[in-house]
Design a protein around this motif. Structure first.
Motif, mmCIF file in Angstrom:
data_model
loop_
_atom_site.group_PDB
_atom_site.id
_atom_site.type_symbol
_atom_site.label_atom_id
_atom_site.label_comp_id
_atom_site.label_asym_id
_atom_site.label_seq_id
_atom_site.Cartn_x
_atom_site.Cartn_y
_atom_site.Cartn_z
ATOM 1 N N ILE A 85 0.804 -1.228 0.000
ATOM 2 C CA ILE A 85 0.000 0.000 0.000
ATOM 3 C C ILE A 85 0.833 1.271 0.000
ATOM 4 O O ILE A 85 0.325 2.331 -0.373
ATOM 5 C CB ILE A 85 -0.978 0.034 1.196
ATOM 6 C CG1 ILE A 85 -0.221 0.170 2.520
ATOM 7 C CG2 ILE A 85 -1.878 -1.174 1.189
ATOM 8 C CD1 ILE A 85 -1.131 0.477 3.694
ATOM 9 N N LYS A 86 2.105 1.209 0.419
ATOM 10 C CA LYS A 86 2.890 2.441 0.484
ATOM 11 C C LYS A 86 2.989 3.075 -0.894
ATOM 12 O O LYS A 86 3.388 2.450 -1.864
ATOM 13 C CB LYS A 86 4.288 2.171 1.040
ATOM 14 C CG LYS A 86 5.114 3.449 1.203
ATOM 15 C CD LYS A 86 6.459 3.195 1.860
ATOM 16 C CE LYS A 86 7.212 4.509 2.026
ATOM 17 N NZ LYS A 86 8.530 4.322 2.684
ATOM 18 N N LEU A 123 -7.570 10.954 -1.723
ATOM 19 C CA LEU A 123 -6.381 11.631 -1.227
ATOM 20 C C LEU A 123 -6.086 12.827 -2.126
ATOM 21 O O LEU A 123 -6.339 12.787 -3.338
ATOM 22 C CB LEU A 123 -5.188 10.677 -1.212
ATOM 23 C CG LEU A 123 -5.273 9.529 -0.196
ATOM 24 C CD1 LEU A 123 -4.128 8.540 -0.414
ATOM 25 C CD2 LEU A 123 -5.238 10.058 1.226
ATOM 26 N N ASN A 124 -5.567 13.904 -1.518
ATOM 27 C CA ASN A 124 -5.292 15.097 -2.313
ATOM 28 C C ASN A 124 -4.105 14.867 -3.250
ATOM 29 O O ASN A 124 -3.464 13.807 -3.217
ATOM 30 C CB ASN A 124 -5.088 16.320 -1.415
ATOM 31 C CG ASN A 124 -3.902 16.178 -0.470
ATOM 32 O OD1 ASN A 124 -2.905 15.552 -0.796
ATOM 33 N ND2 ASN A 124 -4.019 16.780 0.709
ATOM 34 N N ASN A 129 -1.124 8.339 -4.100
ATOM 35 C CA ASN A 129 0.017 7.480 -4.445
ATOM 36 C C ASN A 129 1.311 7.944 -3.780
ATOM 37 O O ASN A 129 2.409 7.660 -4.259
ATOM 38 C CB ASN A 129 0.200 7.392 -5.964
ATOM 39 C CG ASN A 129 -0.980 6.722 -6.634
ATOM 40 O OD1 ASN A 129 -1.603 5.821 -6.065
ATOM 41 N ND2 ASN A 129 -1.316 7.171 -7.836
ATOM 42 N N ASN A 130 1.162 8.651 -2.657
ATOM 43 C CA ASN A 130 2.314 9.087 -1.850
ATOM 44 C C ASN A 130 2.009 8.942 -0.364
ATOM 45 O O ASN A 130 2.419 9.762 0.447
ATOM 46 C CB ASN A 130 2.674 10.542 -2.166
ATOM 47 C CG ASN A 130 3.402 10.690 -3.481
ATOM 48 O OD1 ASN A 130 4.433 10.066 -3.706
ATOM 49 N ND2 ASN A 130 2.842 11.500 -4.362
ATOM 50 N N ASN A 131 1.285 7.910 0.005
ATOM 51 C CA ASN A 131 0.908 7.667 1.397
ATOM 52 C C ASN A 131 1.940 6.757 2.051
ATOM 53 O O ASN A 131 2.243 5.682 1.550
ATOM 54 C CB ASN A 131 -0.473 7.013 1.458
ATOM 55 C CG ASN A 131 -0.527 5.717 0.661
ATOM 56 O OD1 ASN A 131 -0.275 5.711 -0.544
ATOM 57 N ND2 ASN A 131 -0.839 4.614 1.332
ATOM 58 N N ALA A 132 2.518 7.199 3.187
ATOM 59 C CA ALA A 132 3.591 6.412 3.807
ATOM 60 C C ALA A 132 3.304 6.001 5.245
ATOM 61 O O ALA A 132 3.973 5.120 5.778
ATOM 62 C CB ALA A 132 4.902 7.185 3.756
ATOM 63 N N SER A 133 2.325 6.635 5.902
ATOM 64 C CA SER A 133 1.947 6.240 7.261
ATOM 65 C C SER A 133 0.608 6.882 7.593
ATOM 66 O O SER A 133 0.163 7.805 6.903
ATOM 67 C CB SER A 133 3.013 6.655 8.289
ATOM 68 O OG SER A 133 3.270 8.046 8.244
#
Length: 427
Positions: A85-86, A123-124, A129-133
């Protein structure tokens, strides 16, 4: 399909052959990591508009991992199933009872987007596609975990370690020391624009002082139009506390004092001023988690401060964003902050620094407990080797300011700085 749904379906099929019945299935509760977004869960979706495979959670996660089979992945039969998912999520549904904050960086850091309980959405553009936590934010509690850089501190005269910190009306002051505690420099930073000046030792004409020891904490004072700073040296004896007079960016040594507790010399690691009258100045001092009270005549240039017990701070039961910190007794204590009868108590472990808050400390005694409705934490992925808050203080804009030692790797000395917590206003 969750286990509860399977059971309900099986019962319904069995009873259908026996007699007409009505079967009402209860809403599914959080089952955890099954690819179904159940009540009580926070869920990522691979595609926009809550479409595609799902990754469902019931807790905060600071690092998703990047490779199978150890990473957190999308599950179910939709598009993206089996993908880590990261940096691969496009939308979310927050079915938990708390606000959830999605971060750009691992370790709850960087840009973020909040989703209130029950909210769903894309997501904005920064986080898609830049979610890390992600982190569940405790309901009803104030929690601050991002900060702004104001200035980077230098390493003049091989003084690489940031230590004591004090906040005035326009400037912050940071002491940096060398490895042997035999040389110290002082930096003045303008809170308005970050302009930082290496202060001059007016007694020698240079920029180094040899008498500040470890200089673990600072506090400012004024009297009759003159400005002073006191530093605790972490040494026991006649230089436990040192007094400097400063004029602009030049300072002069004007006093040194012995601190005694129960008749014995005592080294201290924290100092703040809690009051002043026509004759005396009143200090709150600390060693570890033990706090002491003492006083000194306003114009004394030497002498002894005989301290008495004040209180002891409990940290084991303190809540940071609604939860206790499992290894908090491994955290190192630092300098302290004091404002409006409130103590700010920073602690550091590797690349994590937290600040606990204790109220009504002027008359406190015995063991005191943190305000569980206000906490601060920085978990730094940018500085994985060390993010160490050394001291804190309330200054311009009633912000909570702090100084740091920060390292990207062992030996890094280029990133120590002055900062403030975003969004917080002291009262």
């Amino acid at each position: 399909m969750t286990m509860l749904r399977r059971i309900v379906t099986a019962v319904a099929v069995t009873l259908a052959f026996a007699a007409p019945v009505f079967v009402i299935a209860s809403p599914a509760n959080a089952a955890g990591r099954d690819g179904v977004c159940d009540s009580g869960e926070f869920c990522y979706y691979y595609n926009s508009d809550e479409a595609g495979a799902v990754s469902d959670f019931t807790t905060s996660v600071s690092d998703y991992g990047t490779t199978e089979p150890s990473c957190y992945d999308f599950r179910g039969s939709g598009n993206g199933a089996g993908t880590c998912i990261k940096n691969n999520a496009a939308s979310v549904w927050n079915r938990s009872s708390q606000t959830v904050r999605v971060y750009y960086n691992t370790g709850y850091a960087g840009s973020y987007q909040d989703f209130a309980a029950g909210a769903k959405g894309n997501l904005n553009s920064t986080l898609k596609n830049n979610n890390a936590s992600h982190e569940l934010i405790a309901a009803g509690a104030e929690y601050y975990n991002t900060y702004s850089d104001v200035a980077t501190l230098g390493n003049a005269n091989s003084c690489y370690a940031a230590e004591g910190f004090a906040v005035g009306s326009s400037y912050t002051y940071t002491v940096k020391i060398n490895d042997a505690d035999t040389a110290a420099v002082i930096y003045r930073t303008a809170m308005s624009d970050g302009t930082t000046t290496l202060m001059t030792n007016g007694d020698s004409g240079g920029t180094t002082a040899s008498y500040l020891g470890h200089a673990n904490d600072l506090v400012l004072s004024s009297d009759g139009g003159n400005y002073y700073m006191f530093a605790v040296t972490m040494a026991a004896g006649s230089t436990s506390l040192v007094k400097l007079k400063y004029v602009g960016t030049t300072y002069y040594k004007v006093g040194s004092y012995t601190i005694k507790y129960n008749g014995a010399n005592k080294a201290m690691s924290g100092v703040k001023i809690t009051g002043k009258d026509a004759s005396n100045i009143y200090f709150l001092l600390k060693s570890g988690r033990n706090f002491y009270r003492g006083s000194l005549p306003l114009n004394a240039t030497s002498g002894t401060i005989n301290v008495t017990d004040a209180f002891y701070v409990n940290i084991e039961n303190a809540l940071v964003n609604g939860s206790t910190v499992a290894n908090i007794t491994s955290y190192a204590t630092q300098g302290i902050g004091y404002y409006n009868n409130t103590l700010y108590f920073p602690l550091t472990y590797e690349n994590v620094s937290i600040v606990l808050v204790y109220r009504n400390v002027s008359t406190a005694s015995g063991t005191i407990y943190a305000d569980n409705n206000l906490s601060f934490r920085i978990t730094s992925s940018a500085y994985p080797n060390l993010f160490e808050i050394e001291g804190v203080g309330v200054g311009t804009g009633n912000r909570l300011w702090f100084n740091t030692n920060r390292r990207t790797a062992s030996g890094d000395t280029a990133h120590d700085g002055v900062h403030y917590f975003d969004g917080y206003t002291a009262s």
